[in-house]
Design an enzyme around this catalytic site. Structure first.
Site, PDB file in Angstrom:
ATOM      1  N   SER A 141       0.956  -1.334   0.110  1.00 26.24           N
ATOM      2  CA  SER A 141       0.029  -0.074  -0.007  1.00 26.24           C
ATOM      3  C   SER A 141       0.780   1.325   0.020  1.00 26.24           C
ATOM      4  O   SER A 141       2.165   1.079   0.529  1.00 26.24           O
ATOM      5  CB  SER A 141      -0.888   0.219   1.240  1.00 26.24           C
ATOM      6  OG  SER A 141      -1.452   1.337   1.518  1.00 26.24           O
ATOM      7  N   TYR A 154      -2.246  -0.407  10.168  1.00 28.85           N
ATOM      8  CA  TYR A 154      -2.072  -0.714   8.991  1.00 28.85           C
ATOM      9  C   TYR A 154      -0.882  -0.118   8.027  1.00 28.85           C
ATOM     10  O   TYR A 154      -0.251  -1.033   7.531  1.00 28.85           O
ATOM     11  CB  TYR A 154      -3.257  -0.162   8.071  1.00 28.85           C
ATOM     12  CG  TYR A 154      -3.393  -0.527   6.832  1.00 28.85           C
ATOM     13  CD1 TYR A 154      -3.730  -1.575   6.315  1.00 28.85           C
ATOM     14  CD2 TYR A 154      -3.349   0.561   5.639  1.00 28.85           C
ATOM     15  CE1 TYR A 154      -3.849  -2.111   5.041  1.00 28.85           C
ATOM     16  CE2 TYR A 154      -3.210   0.203   4.393  1.00 28.85           C
ATOM     17  CZ  TYR A 154      -3.464  -1.084   4.004  1.00 28.85           C
ATOM     18  OH  TYR A 154      -3.663  -1.122   2.633  1.00 28.85           O
TER      19      TYR A 154
HETATM   20  N1  LIG Z   1      -8.702  -1.115  -1.548  1.00 27.92           N
HETATM   21  C1  LIG Z   1      -7.852  -0.357  -1.453  1.00 27.92           C
HETATM   22  O1  LIG Z   1      -8.062   0.770  -1.659  1.00 27.92           O
HETATM   23  C2  LIG Z   1      -6.191  -0.889  -1.192  1.00 27.92           C
HETATM   24  C3  LIG Z   1      -4.997   0.172  -1.217  1.00 27.92           C
HETATM   25  C4  LIG Z   1      -3.964  -0.425  -1.233  1.00 27.92           C
HETATM   26  C5  LIG Z   1      -3.811  -1.545  -0.583  1.00 27.92           C
HETATM   27  N2  LIG Z   1      -4.875  -2.370  -0.424  1.00 27.92           N
HETATM   28  C6  LIG Z   1      -4.429  -3.944  -0.216  1.00 27.92           C
HETATM   29  O2  LIG Z   1      -4.845  -4.675  -1.078  1.00 27.92           O
HETATM   30  C7  LIG Z   1      -5.194  -6.106  -0.595  1.00 27.92           C
HETATM   31  C8  LIG Z   1      -6.489  -6.450  -0.850  1.00 27.92           C
HETATM   32  O3  LIG Z   1      -7.497  -5.360  -0.423  1.00 27.92           O
HETATM   33  P1  LIG Z   1      -9.146  -5.358  -0.934  1.00 27.92           P
HETATM   34  O4  LIG Z   1      -9.297  -4.040  -1.051  1.00 27.92           O
HETATM   35  O5  LIG Z   1      -9.353  -6.030  -2.413  1.00 27.92           O
HETATM   36  O6  LIG Z   1      -9.998  -5.893   0.252  1.00 27.92           O
HETATM   37  P2  LIG Z   1     -11.148  -6.828   0.053  1.00 27.92           P
HETATM   38  O7  LIG Z   1     -11.611  -6.918   1.699  1.00 27.92           O
HETATM   39  O8  LIG Z   1     -12.134  -6.818  -0.689  1.00 27.92           O
HETATM   40  O9  LIG Z   1     -10.521  -8.273  -0.133  1.00 27.92           O
HETATM   41  C9  LIG Z   1      -9.551  -8.850   0.971  1.00 27.92           C
HETATM   42  C10 LIG Z   1      -9.714 -10.510   0.816  1.00 27.92           C
HETATM   43  O10 LIG Z   1      -8.701 -10.732   2.128  1.00 27.92           O
HETATM   44  C11 LIG Z   1      -9.468 -11.928   2.580  1.00 27.92           C
HETATM   45  N3  LIG Z   1      -9.045 -11.925   4.116  1.00 27.92           N
HETATM   46  C12 LIG Z   1      -8.966 -10.987   5.101  1.00 27.92           C
HETATM   47  N4  LIG Z   1      -8.421 -11.529   6.339  1.00 27.92           N
HETATM   48  C13 LIG Z   1      -8.085 -12.823   5.727  1.00 27.92           C
HETATM   49  C14 LIG Z   1      -7.484 -13.830   6.542  1.00 27.92           C
HETATM   50  N5  LIG Z   1      -7.079 -13.760   7.944  1.00 27.92           N
HETATM   51  N6  LIG Z   1      -7.208 -14.961   6.058  1.00 27.92           N
HETATM   52  C15 LIG Z   1      -7.531 -15.279   4.677  1.00 27.92           C
HETATM   53  N7  LIG Z   1      -8.261 -14.379   3.774  1.00 27.92           N
HETATM   54  C16 LIG Z   1      -8.274 -13.141   4.367  1.00 27.92           C
HETATM   55  C17 LIG Z   1     -11.004 -11.254   2.862  1.00 27.92           C
HETATM   56  O11 LIG Z   1     -11.812 -12.670   3.092  1.00 27.92           O
HETATM   57  C18 LIG Z   1     -11.036 -10.742   1.467  1.00 27.92           C
HETATM   58  O12 LIG Z   1     -11.540 -11.884   0.575  1.00 27.92           O
HETATM   59  C19 LIG Z   1      -4.926  -5.842   1.180  1.00 27.92           C
HETATM   60  O13 LIG Z   1      -3.749  -6.231   1.373  1.00 27.92           O
HETATM   61  C20 LIG Z   1      -5.025  -4.256   1.039  1.00 27.92           C
HETATM   62  O14 LIG Z   1      -4.444  -3.723   2.146  1.00 27.92           O
HETATM   63  C21 LIG Z   1      -6.044  -2.138  -0.784  1.00 27.92           C
END
Ligand SMILES: NC(=O)c1ccc[n+]([C@@H]2O[C@H](COP(=O)([O-])OP(=O)(O)OC[C@H]3O[C@@H](n4cnc5c(N)ncnc54)[C@H](O)[C@@H]3O)[C@@H](O)[C@H]2O)c1
Length: 254
Positions: A141, A154
């Site tokens: 991130s 985070y």
């Molecule tokens: N959405 C954003 O703006 C953004 C920005 C920067 C980084 N990210 C990173 O991208 C990645 C995905 O985020 P997203 O926005 O797609 O989120 P999301 O919540 O849509 O998807 C995350 C997935 O991770 C799974 N998960 C959570 N805890 C878990 C665990 N303990 N064991 C197994 N699976 C688990 C959830 O069930 C979900 O399917 C994350 O690492 C997040 O930090 C997201």
């Protein structure tokens, strides 16, 4: 098909939703066999997934549990014959300043976002070595480089992912395993929608906020996936230990 991943096997944590889901779909479209390792497997049963047929499998995994990751890697080997690519996308991002971050919340965020990546890498590396090399891509991130005050734990966890990436890249180069980190900016995912809903934001909030960003809109999971496929591909065979931002210019704000 953009990259020839036929015969390659990818394990994707967090692949049931958001960014991980878009990455998993892209891998399948490019001929890879994919194991999705996620807490939430029921969220995945939609029409898009059904088209993938048997090249897509789901394993219920809590990345906080080492045994779950070892089982998922064993499953990938038993089902598809081995493992070439690991993508760590599972993550949680509850908003809390340092004052609002209890020790329990700190531990929870670290356990999923940082220790989960460690567990997955540790489980996957021996199998990738056995294949003669491969690629690990961690979803970081922009917050890793400072972050906003209400993403205190985070941001710290994602900083750890950057260090993990560089450290592993060094130690695994001799095995021809490349390790890189992709940093999304602000992506409209199921997880992000839920966080904003809890914050009482109206439905059209993303559109108006997105217009204020350098490239004029909030990102989609599909904006992030191509970069991950590139880093996993032979086209990136000399790229390791790198942080690559796919952030719509959001990094300019930091
Ligand atoms: N959405 C954003 O703006 C953004 C920005 C920067 C980084 N990210 C990173 O991208 C990645 C995905 O985020 P997203 O926005 O797609 O989120 P999301 O919540 O849509 O998807 C995350 C997935 O991770 C799974 N998960 C959570 N805890 C878990 C665990 N303990 N064991 C197994 N699976 C688990 C959830 O069930 C979900 O399917 C994350 O690492 C997040 O930090 C997201």
């Amino acid at each position: 098909m953009q990259y020839p991943f036929a015969g390659k096997v990818a394990l994707i944590t967090g692949g049931a939703s958001g960014i991980g889901k878009a990455i998993a779909k892209r891998f399948v479209q490019n001929g890879a066999s994919v194991v999705i390792a996620d807490l939430c497997v029921e969220a995945t049963i939609d029409a898009d997934w059904k088209q993938a047929g048997t090249s897509l499998q789901f394993v219920r995994v809590d990345v906080r549990r080492e045994a779950d990751l070892l089982d998922a890697v064993r499953f990938a080997k038993a089902t598809f014959g081995g493992l070439d690519i690991l993508v760590n996308s599972a993550g949680i991002f509850p908003r809390a300043t340092i004052q609002n971050t209890t020790a329990e919340l700190w531990d929870k965020i670290m356990e999923v976002n940082l220790k989960g990546v460690y567990h997955a890498c540790r489980a996957a590396i021996p199998e990738i070595i056995e294949r003669g090399g491969g690629a690990i891509i961690n979803i970081g991130s922009l917050n890793a480089f400072g972050g906003t005050p209400d993403l205190f734990a985070y941001s710290t966890s994602k900083g750890g992912v950057v260090t993990l990436t560089v450290n592993l890249a060094r130690s695994l180069a001799k095995h021809k395993i490349r390790v890189n980190c992709v940093h999304p900016g602000w992506v409209l995912t199921e997880g992000e929608k839920e966080v904003q809903k809890q914050g009482g934001r109206p439905d059209n909030w993303y559109e108006t906020e997105g217009e204020k960003l350098p490239l004029g809109r909030i990102q989609t999971p599909e904006d992030i996936a191509p970069c991950v496929l590139f880093l996993a591909s032979d086209e990136a065979s000399q790229i390791t230990g790198q942080s690559l931002a796919v952030d719509g210019g959001l990094g300019f704000h930091y």
